[in-house]
Design a protein around this motif. Structure first.
Motif, PDB file in Angstrom:
ATOM      1  N   LEU A  16      61.393  25.404  54.880  1.00 50.87           N
ATOM      2  CA  LEU A  16      61.067  26.734  54.370  1.00 50.87           C
ATOM      3  C   LEU A  16      59.652  27.173  54.726  1.00 50.87           C
ATOM      4  O   LEU A  16      59.281  28.324  54.488  1.00 50.87           O
ATOM      5  CB  LEU A  16      61.236  26.765  52.849  1.00 50.87           C
ATOM      6  CG  LEU A  16      62.644  26.512  52.315  1.00 50.87           C
ATOM      7  CD1 LEU A  16      62.639  26.535  50.796  1.00 50.87           C
ATOM      8  CD2 LEU A  16      63.624  27.539  52.867  1.00 50.87           C
ATOM      9  N   LEU A  17      58.859  26.275  55.283  1.00 51.09           N
ATOM     10  CA  LEU A  17      57.478  26.606  55.620  1.00 51.09           C
ATOM     11  C   LEU A  17      57.405  27.286  56.976  1.00 51.09           C
ATOM     12  O   LEU A  17      56.760  26.826  57.921  1.00 51.09           O
ATOM     13  CB  LEU A  17      56.620  25.348  55.573  1.00 51.09           C
ATOM     14  CG  LEU A  17      56.500  24.698  54.188  1.00 51.09           C
ATOM     15  CD1 LEU A  17      55.657  23.440  54.267  1.00 51.09           C
ATOM     16  CD2 LEU A  17      55.916  25.676  53.182  1.00 51.09           C
ATOM     17  N   VAL A  18      58.089  28.408  57.059  1.00 47.91           N
ATOM     18  CA  VAL A  18      58.134  29.236  58.260  1.00 47.91           C
ATOM     19  C   VAL A  18      57.924  30.679  57.814  1.00 47.91           C
ATOM     20  O   VAL A  18      58.096  31.007  56.638  1.00 47.91           O
ATOM     21  CB  VAL A  18      59.487  29.095  58.993  1.00 47.91           C
ATOM     22  CG1 VAL A  18      59.680  27.675  59.493  1.00 47.91           C
ATOM     23  CG2 VAL A  18      60.643  29.508  58.080  1.00 47.91           C
ATOM     24  N   PRO A  19      57.528  31.560  58.729  1.00 46.06           N
ATOM     25  CA  PRO A  19      57.402  32.961  58.341  1.00 46.06           C
ATOM     26  C   PRO A  19      58.714  33.482  57.758  1.00 46.06           C
ATOM     27  O   PRO A  19      59.797  33.206  58.266  1.00 46.06           O
ATOM     28  CB  PRO A  19      57.053  33.655  59.660  1.00 46.06           C
ATOM     29  CG  PRO A  19      56.407  32.594  60.485  1.00 46.06           C
ATOM     30  CD  PRO A  19      57.134  31.325  60.131  1.00 46.06           C
ATOM     31  N   GLY A  20      58.612  34.236  56.687  1.00 44.63           N
ATOM     32  CA  GLY A  20      59.808  34.779  56.042  1.00 44.63           C
ATOM     33  C   GLY A  20      59.466  35.411  54.724  1.00 44.63           C
ATOM     34  O   GLY A  20      58.295  35.496  54.329  1.00 44.63           O
ATOM     35  N   TYR A  65      51.879  24.492  49.304  1.00 46.60           N
ATOM     36  CA  TYR A  65      53.223  24.257  48.768  1.00 46.60           C
ATOM     37  C   TYR A  65      53.637  22.806  49.030  1.00 46.60           C
ATOM     38  O   TYR A  65      54.548  22.529  49.811  1.00 46.60           O
ATOM     39  CB  TYR A  65      54.228  25.216  49.420  1.00 46.60           C
ATOM     40  CG  TYR A  65      53.852  26.678  49.292  1.00 46.60           C
ATOM     41  CD1 TYR A  65      54.271  27.424  48.194  1.00 46.60           C
ATOM     42  CD2 TYR A  65      53.074  27.295  50.261  1.00 46.60           C
ATOM     43  CE1 TYR A  65      53.927  28.755  48.067  1.00 46.60           C
ATOM     44  CE2 TYR A  65      52.718  28.630  50.141  1.00 46.60           C
ATOM     45  CZ  TYR A  65      53.146  29.354  49.042  1.00 46.60           C
ATOM     46  OH  TYR A  65      52.795  30.680  48.914  1.00 46.60           O
ATOM     47  N   PRO A  66      52.971  21.864  48.392  1.00 50.65           N
ATOM     48  CA  PRO A  66      53.219  20.451  48.709  1.00 50.65           C
ATOM     49  C   PRO A  66      54.625  19.980  48.370  1.00 50.65           C
ATOM     50  O   PRO A  66      55.090  18.995  48.952  1.00 50.65           O
ATOM     51  CB  PRO A  66      52.168  19.716  47.862  1.00 50.65           C
ATOM     52  CG  PRO A  66      51.839  20.666  46.756  1.00 50.65           C
ATOM     53  CD  PRO A  66      51.927  22.026  47.370  1.00 50.65           C
ATOM     54  N   ASP A  67      55.310  20.658  47.452  1.00 52.60           N
ATOM     55  CA  ASP A  67      56.655  20.240  47.068  1.00 52.60           C
ATOM     56  C   ASP A  67      57.758  21.016  47.780  1.00 52.60           C
ATOM     57  O   ASP A  67      58.938  20.822  47.505  1.00 52.60           O
ATOM     58  CB  ASP A  67      56.840  20.395  45.555  1.00 52.60           C
ATOM     59  CG  ASP A  67      55.862  19.533  44.766  1.00 52.60           C
ATOM     60  OD1 ASP A  67      55.569  18.424  45.251  1.00 52.60           O
ATOM     61  OD2 ASP A  67      55.402  19.977  43.705  1.00 52.60           O
ATOM     62  N   ALA A 112      53.338  31.522  58.675  1.00 51.82           N
ATOM     63  CA  ALA A 112      53.954  30.358  58.051  1.00 51.82           C
ATOM     64  C   ALA A 112      53.120  29.903  56.861  1.00 51.82           C
ATOM     65  O   ALA A 112      51.893  29.786  56.964  1.00 51.82           O
ATOM     66  CB  ALA A 112      54.080  29.225  59.058  1.00 51.82           C
ATOM     67  N   PRO A 113      53.758  29.659  55.712  1.00 49.69           N
ATOM     68  CA  PRO A 113      53.022  29.131  54.563  1.00 49.69           C
ATOM     69  C   PRO A 113      52.435  27.763  54.873  1.00 49.69           C
ATOM     70  O   PRO A 113      52.990  26.990  55.652  1.00 49.69           O
ATOM     71  CB  PRO A 113      54.093  29.038  53.468  1.00 49.69           C
ATOM     72  CG  PRO A 113      55.201  29.944  53.917  1.00 49.69           C
ATOM     73  CD  PRO A 113      55.179  29.884  55.410  1.00 49.69           C
ATOM     74  N   GLY A 148      62.104  34.915  58.854  1.00 49.79           N
ATOM     75  CA  GLY A 148      62.075  36.063  59.757  1.00 49.79           C
ATOM     76  C   GLY A 148      62.097  37.407  59.055  1.00 49.79           C
ATOM     77  O   GLY A 148      61.891  38.441  59.701  1.00 49.79           O
ATOM     78  N   ALA A 149      62.342  37.444  57.741  1.00 56.09           N
ATOM     79  CA  ALA A 149      62.284  38.718  57.015  1.00 56.09           C
ATOM     80  C   ALA A 149      60.831  39.169  56.904  1.00 56.09           C
ATOM     81  O   ALA A 149      59.934  38.359  56.638  1.00 56.09           O
ATOM     82  CB  ALA A 149      62.908  38.577  55.634  1.00 56.09           C
TER      83      ALA A 149
END
Length: 303
Positions: free
Chosen positions: A88-92, A81-83, A75-76, A117-118
């Protein structure tokens, strides 16, 4: 200095690798995109390089041996990525998703999607896998993933100059690895996009996405897939000549979620998504700057 450059030509052959003799060559091009200019004379020492991009099977062997969790599988960080949308802050990773009809070409987000998940194991996201693609180039690998694999394998990323010298296959100054004509004998010579990008691919080359390494003829040094199929990481940070406009991350390469503080490295070779009408970058001289936190469905590497 990489181990590859220190290896004498008389050394024991390295499995799956090709010895490329050093020499001078004309690097870059004045005929296409600004970031490729100017043409300049460069010299490289002899070096070993993989005959083809690292495959899914190669990478799977590395992961099994080391337990590596790739960038796309982590996960990022919200600090990086504060903005970003927290969702979207999940593995992918980024996956090419063709639209169903023609679209304006001014926004790559019309055909690139962040897919949770990609990863290299699931190139199109959950429900996809690499069965039947074991001999395709591995994708969705970040810069540090490539370095980790190559350290494990006792190799190193080629520099931009080494990569371009090798890709030219001895044809100094030619547009393509095989000469100046895109299809000199009829059939496509690389896995690229035929048709109207990004919605209509006529599949003249037989492939909608990646292709098995070695599916197309080698260049003069015996290297496969030096253009098309997948972009490839190189060791060099991305720089531009003076007065050259900044090369966009995306005509071919999209990093919609990337953070501004991440450095960019040169990627070379173009991919199966490069189309003459939009991204004529399946040429040895072509180059892009890719943020090191990027992972996509058309980016791989070789050592």
């Amino acid at each position: 200095m990489s181990e590859r450059r220190a290896e004498p030509p008389t050394g024991a052959p390295r499995a799956g690798m090709v010895w490329v003799p050093g020499g001078e060559f004309l690097m870059g091009s004045d005929d296409f995109y600004p970031e490729e200019r100017p043409v300049r004379r460069e010299h490289v020492h002899g070096f070993w390089i993989d005959a083809h991009p690292v495959t899914v099977t190669d990478f799977d062997r590395f992961v099994r041996a080391t337990g590596r969790v790739t960038l796309a599988e982590r996960a990022p960080s919200a600090l990086d990525y504060p903005d970003a949308d927290p969702a979207l802050l999940v593995p992918g990773s980024l996956v090419f998703t063709p639209p169903e009809r023609p679209v304006p070409l001014d926004d790559f987000r019309r055909w690139w999607s962040w897919v949770p998940g990609a990863s290299w194991r699931a190139p199109e996201g959950p429900g996809s896998d690499t069965d039947g693609r074991e001999d395709h180039p591995v994708t969705h690998v970040g810069f540090d993933d490539a370095l980790a694999y190559l350290s494990w394998a006792g190799k190193a990323l080629p520099t931009e100059a080494e990569w371009e010298f090798a890709a030219r296959g001895g044809l100094d100054g030619a547009t393509y690895p095989w000469g100046d004509e895109p299809t000199p004998d009829g059939p496509p010579r690389a896995n690229t996009w035929q048709g109207e990008f990004p919605w209509q691919n006529t599949l003249d080359d037989g492939y909608a996405r990646t292709s098995p390494v070695g599916a197309f003829p080698p260049n003069g040094y015996g290297l496969f897939d030096v253009v098309g199929n997948v972009w490839e990481w190189t060791a060099d940070p991305y720089t531009e000549p003076d007065d050259t406009p900044a090369a966009p991350t995306a005509p071919c390469c999209a990093a919609a979620t990337t953070a501004a503080q991440f450095t960019r490295h040169v990627i070379k070779g173009g991919s199966h998504l490069c189309a003459p009408s939009y991204c004529l970058r399946y040429r040895p001289a072509a180059r892009q700057g890719e943020p090191v936190d990027s992972t996509t469905s058309h980016l791989g590497f070789r050592g």
